[in-house]
Design a protein around this motif. Structure first.
Motif, mmCIF file in Angstrom:
data_model
loop_
_atom_site.group_PDB
_atom_site.id
_atom_site.type_symbol
_atom_site.label_atom_id
_atom_site.label_comp_id
_atom_site.label_asym_id
_atom_site.label_seq_id
_atom_site.Cartn_x
_atom_site.Cartn_y
_atom_site.Cartn_z
ATOM 1 N N ASN A 39 34.550 56.682 40.398
ATOM 2 C CA ASN A 39 35.678 56.490 41.312
ATOM 3 C C ASN A 39 35.418 55.268 42.187
ATOM 4 O O ASN A 39 35.238 55.358 43.392
ATOM 5 N N SER A 40 35.407 54.117 41.539
ATOM 6 C CA SER A 40 35.139 52.868 42.249
ATOM 7 C C SER A 40 36.439 52.177 42.597
ATOM 8 O O SER A 40 37.230 51.873 41.722
ATOM 9 N N ASN A 41 36.641 51.940 43.872
ATOM 10 C CA ASN A 41 37.836 51.238 44.318
ATOM 11 C C ASN A 41 37.436 49.904 44.934
ATOM 12 O O ASN A 41 37.374 49.764 46.138
ATOM 13 N N THR A 42 37.162 48.945 44.083
ATOM 14 C CA THR A 42 36.758 47.634 44.569
ATOM 15 C C THR A 42 37.442 46.568 43.726
ATOM 16 O O THR A 42 38.060 46.857 42.718
ATOM 17 N N SER A 43 37.304 45.334 44.156
ATOM 18 C CA SER A 43 37.914 44.235 43.412
ATOM 19 C C SER A 43 37.043 43.792 42.236
ATOM 20 O O SER A 43 37.349 42.807 41.579
ATOM 21 N N ARG A 44 35.950 44.513 41.974
ATOM 22 C CA ARG A 44 35.033 44.111 40.905
ATOM 23 C C ARG A 44 34.811 45.189 39.851
ATOM 24 O O ARG A 44 33.987 45.021 38.972
ATOM 25 N N HIS A 45 35.528 46.321 39.942
ATOM 26 C CA HIS A 45 35.288 47.421 39.014
ATOM 27 C C HIS A 45 36.538 47.869 38.282
ATOM 28 O O HIS A 45 37.614 47.967 38.868
ATOM 29 N N GLU B 196 35.071 40.780 32.142
ATOM 30 C CA GLU B 196 36.072 40.513 33.186
ATOM 31 C C GLU B 196 35.459 39.798 34.384
ATOM 32 O O GLU B 196 36.108 38.977 35.017
ATOM 33 N N ARG B 197 34.209 40.131 34.680
ATOM 34 C CA ARG B 197 33.562 39.434 35.798
ATOM 35 C C ARG B 197 33.334 37.963 35.461
ATOM 36 O O ARG B 197 33.398 37.099 36.326
ATOM 37 N N LEU B 198 33.072 37.709 34.194
ATOM 38 C CA LEU B 198 32.930 36.323 33.763
ATOM 39 C C LEU B 198 34.248 35.576 33.979
ATOM 40 O O LEU B 198 34.276 34.462 34.506
ATOM 41 N N VAL B 199 35.350 36.220 33.572
ATOM 42 C CA VAL B 199 36.660 35.578 33.717
ATOM 43 C C VAL B 199 36.998 35.390 35.203
ATOM 44 O O VAL B 199 37.561 34.368 35.602
ATOM 45 N N GLN B 200 36.617 36.364 36.014
ATOM 46 C CA GLN B 200 36.795 36.245 37.463
ATOM 47 C C GLN B 200 36.049 35.038 38.016
ATOM 48 O O GLN B 200 36.590 34.224 38.756
ATOM 49 N N PHE B 201 34.805 34.967 37.622
ATOM 50 C CA PHE B 201 33.917 33.900 38.065
ATOM 51 C C PHE B 201 34.491 32.546 37.650
ATOM 52 O O PHE B 201 34.537 31.589 38.422
ATOM 53 N N MET B 202 34.984 32.495 36.420
ATOM 54 C CA MET B 202 35.517 31.269 35.837
ATOM 55 C C MET B 202 36.775 30.792 36.552
ATOM 56 O O MET B 202 36.946 29.613 36.835
ATOM 57 N N THR B 203 37.686 31.729 36.846
ATOM 58 C CA THR B 203 39.009 31.363 37.361
ATOM 59 C C THR B 203 39.097 31.384 38.877
ATOM 60 O O THR B 203 40.037 30.822 39.449
ATOM 61 N N GLY B 204 38.162 32.062 39.534
ATOM 62 C CA GLY B 204 38.236 32.202 40.980
ATOM 63 C C GLY B 204 39.154 33.329 41.419
ATOM 64 O O GLY B 204 39.393 33.502 42.615
ATOM 65 N N MET B 205 39.662 34.099 40.450
ATOM 66 C CA MET B 205 40.538 35.220 40.812
ATOM 67 C C MET B 205 39.722 36.247 41.597
ATOM 68 O O MET B 205 38.627 36.620 41.181
ATOM 69 N N THR B 206 40.262 36.708 42.734
ATOM 70 C CA THR B 206 39.458 37.561 43.589
ATOM 71 C C THR B 206 39.490 39.027 43.174
ATOM 72 O O THR B 206 38.589 39.778 43.516
ATOM 73 N N ASN B 207 40.533 39.439 42.454
ATOM 74 C CA ASN B 207 40.605 40.850 42.063
ATOM 75 C C ASN B 207 40.514 40.994 40.548
ATOM 76 O O ASN B 207 41.292 40.398 39.798
ATOM 77 N N ILE B 208 39.586 41.816 40.100
ATOM 78 C CA ILE B 208 39.325 41.977 38.664
ATOM 79 C C ILE B 208 40.551 42.535 37.928
ATOM 80 O O ILE B 208 40.712 42.330 36.731
ATOM 81 N N ARG B 209 41.434 43.214 38.674
ATOM 82 C CA ARG B 209 42.639 43.783 38.048
ATOM 83 C C ARG B 209 43.606 42.709 37.573
ATOM 84 O O ARG B 209 44.546 42.996 36.837
ATOM 85 N N ASP B 210 43.379 41.485 38.030
ATOM 86 C CA ASP B 210 44.279 40.400 37.635
ATOM 87 C C ASP B 210 43.718 39.536 36.511
ATOM 88 O O ASP B 210 44.313 38.519 36.154
ATOM 89 N N GLU C 38 25.970 40.301 40.749
ATOM 90 C CA GLU C 38 25.305 40.456 39.463
ATOM 91 C C GLU C 38 26.302 40.273 38.321
ATOM 92 O O GLU C 38 27.197 41.072 38.135
ATOM 93 N N ILE C 39 26.134 39.201 37.558
ATOM 94 C CA ILE C 39 27.057 38.964 36.453
ATOM 95 C C ILE C 39 26.405 39.317 35.130
ATOM 96 O O ILE C 39 27.066 39.714 34.177
ATOM 97 N N ILE C 40 25.077 39.210 35.074
ATOM 98 C CA ILE C 40 24.332 39.572 33.867
ATOM 99 C C ILE C 40 23.161 40.442 34.270
ATOM 100 O O ILE C 40 22.484 40.173 35.269
ATOM 101 N N GLY C 41 22.957 41.509 33.513
ATOM 102 C CA GLY C 41 21.769 42.335 33.710
ATOM 103 C C GLY C 41 21.097 42.528 32.365
ATOM 104 O O GLY C 41 21.764 42.872 31.390
ATOM 105 N N GLY C 42 19.811 42.282 32.306
ATOM 106 C CA GLY C 42 19.149 42.419 31.012
ATOM 107 C C GLY C 42 17.685 42.747 31.173
ATOM 108 O O GLY C 42 17.199 42.956 32.289
#
Length: 463
Positions: A234-240, A436-450, A386-390
């Motif tokens: 139940n994550s309510n954030t702009s990154r999940h 999606e976080r990669l695309v966020q990072f790339m475009t500067g979009m602040t909310n992952i839902r977009d 965190e964009i990559i975890g390995g």
RNA sequence: UCCUCGGUAGCUCAGCGGUAGAGCGGUCGGCUGUUAACCGAUUGGUCGUAGGUUCGAAUCCCACCCGAGGAGCCA
């Protein structure tokens, strides 16, 4: 002569060429004697300006039908534009309306809308400039990912979406069942009788394809997954998101150093590919969404990522003048504020942190000499975290068994995973990237839902 | 799940105890090789839902629903 795409015409067409386009009307400007109609077909951010002369048949009647949102086919002749703002335009000979869009009810206006509002009309928002650019960039990212790995000889594997192994420990799971909720079979002790369920035991939507990727890497050496994963958190954030795509390469005969190198090379490649293939869209984001994204992309492509160990990170955080809400001490998991400080304030570029305490990382990560830390690796990016975890995986059977026990997971359920260590085990490593976080990072979009066409979040699955 | 802020016209918001406003959009008219066109007129609302306080509530109180930002969890 077939239909041509607007992007192709804007780039290549010369005056006097006869072309046909099909698309959707963005705006219409009526003048005395003729009108301008902006048509977009999704192939580019830019529209093709169509000039509609009042001489064409049914002019008055047509004009009423071509409101914002209407679908049209236009055949005409390319001419040099008399006005400023575009090299060429299309002088229409005929225009056919496929479907009208009632101006009084069509929700998209010519002016800007809030992303919040656009999310309530996810079925129409792809027709806007920003969201259109997002999905072209998203597509380019996906293409770049495949190209990067395919060119290196990695095998794309399709990891299962339904899984019965609940052992990655990565958040809450969605159950998959064919049981009738109105009549759930119970055992004598009152528990749900999963032996009568479809798989004969509890099943879930996957949270990661990593364990299966490890299986395949033990046969094909270098593989990657690229597919959907699910978290019922139940994550309510702009990154999940509850449903998101993950990229997970896995390499046999590879250690943490090789893993780290691949992660850096990978991110650089994706950024370069998108800049080369979506320059208009990226300039659009840089102008309207985040004025630093082109500089960020340049920074990523042309600079070495910072590389520090967890222990060094803690020491840097302890020396920081900044006051943190969560106190820093060796052994803690890095908080968002800590990650942001390292990537944004201190290094101002991506930072790769390695060798975390074993207590805060997963059981499959390789135990370092000394037994306190594991060969884990996180890539921390400015603004995203965190964009990559390995990690390098634990390839020693006895050590892995012990780690599984310590983490409280039933060893038997992972018999097939442990078999990889019994038969032909090798050092191997991999990482996971949230697409999606990669695309966020790339475009500067602040909310992952977009940055995903149809976001799945708590209480939201309308489309 | 927690904290903070918010929900008023199709959209973006103002109004914050005295009975509903603006800009944009839509519609109509005018004008112009226009390009977020421009100018004029006009249209448009059970003020998130349900209680309560009050002579009177969009405004104050309470509960709930929904949204955003941040946190946690993580990718």
């Amino acid at each position: 002569m077939g239909t041509r795409r607007v992007a192709d015409i804007l780039k290549n067409a010369q005056p006097d060429e006869k072309v046909t386009i099909k698309g959707w009307v963005r705006t219409k400007r009526e003048l005395k004697g003729f009108s301008f109609v902006e048509v977009n077909d999704g192939s580019s951010l830019a529209n093709l300006q169509v000039v509609l002369d009042s001489q064409i048949p049914e002019y008055e009647n047509l004009l009423k039908k071509i409101n914002t949102g209407a679908s049209v086919e236009v055949t005409g002749v390319v001419v040099a534009s008399q006005g400023k703002g575009q090299r060429i335009e299309l002088k229409a000979n005929t225009l056919t309306v496929y479907g009208e869009a009632d101006a009084e009810t069509y929700p998209l206006q010519k002016k800007r809308h809030s992303f919040e509002f656009l999310r309530t009309i996810s079925h129409l928002r792809a027709r806007t400039n920003t969201i259109g650019s997002v999905f072209r960039v998203r597509n380019a990212c996906a293409t770049a990912i495949h190209k990067f790995f395919q060119d290196k000889g990695f095998l794309w594997i399709h990891s299962p979406i339904i899984t019965a192994s609940d052992c990655e420990g990565a958040g809450e799971l969605f159950s998959v069942t064919s049981l009738d909720f109105k009549n759930i079979p119970k055992t004598e002790t009152g528990e749900i009788d999963y032996s009568q369920d479809f798989f004969g035991k509890p099943a879930y939507l996957t949270v990661s394809g990593q364990l299966q990727a490890e299986v395949m890497a033990m046969a094909f050496q270098n593989v990657y997954t690229f597919g959907p994963t699910f978290r019922a958190e139940n994550s309510n954030t702009s990154r999940h998101l509850a449903e998101f795509w993950m990229v997970e390469p896995e390499m046999a005969f590879c250690d943490l150093e090789g893993d780290r190198n691949l992660a850096e090379e990978f991110l650089k490649y994706i950024f370069k590919y998108v800049l080369d293939n979506c320059p208009e869209d990226m300039e659009f984001f840089n102008k309207w969404i985040d004025k630093s994204i082109l500089a960020t992309a340049d920074n990523i492509i042309n600079n070495e990522f910072a590389r520090i160990t967890y222990t060094e990170a803690i020491s840097l955080l302890e020396k920081a003048k900044k006051k943190f809400e969560f106190p820093v001490e060796w052994g803690i998991d890095l908080q968002s504020e800590h990650e942001r400080y390292l990537a944004e304030d201190l290094f101002k570029k991506p930072v790769i942190v390695t060798n975390y305490p074993k207590e805060i990382k997963a059981f499959y990560m390789r135990l370092d000499d000394g037994g306190k830390t594991v060969a884990a690796m996180d890539v921390l990016a400015p603004k995203i975290g965190e964009i990559i975890g390995g990690s390098q995986r634990e390839e020693r059977l006895d050590v892995l068994e012990k780690r599984i026990q310590e983490s409280g997971i039933e060893v038997d359920s992972l018999w097939w995973y442990l078999d990889l260590r019994r038969y032909g085990t090798v050092p191997h490593a991999g990482f996971g990237l949230g697409f999606e976080r990669l695309v966020q990072f790339m475009t500067g979009m602040t909310n992952i839902r977009d940055v995903v066409p149809f976001p799945r979040t708590p209480l939201n699955a309308e489309f």
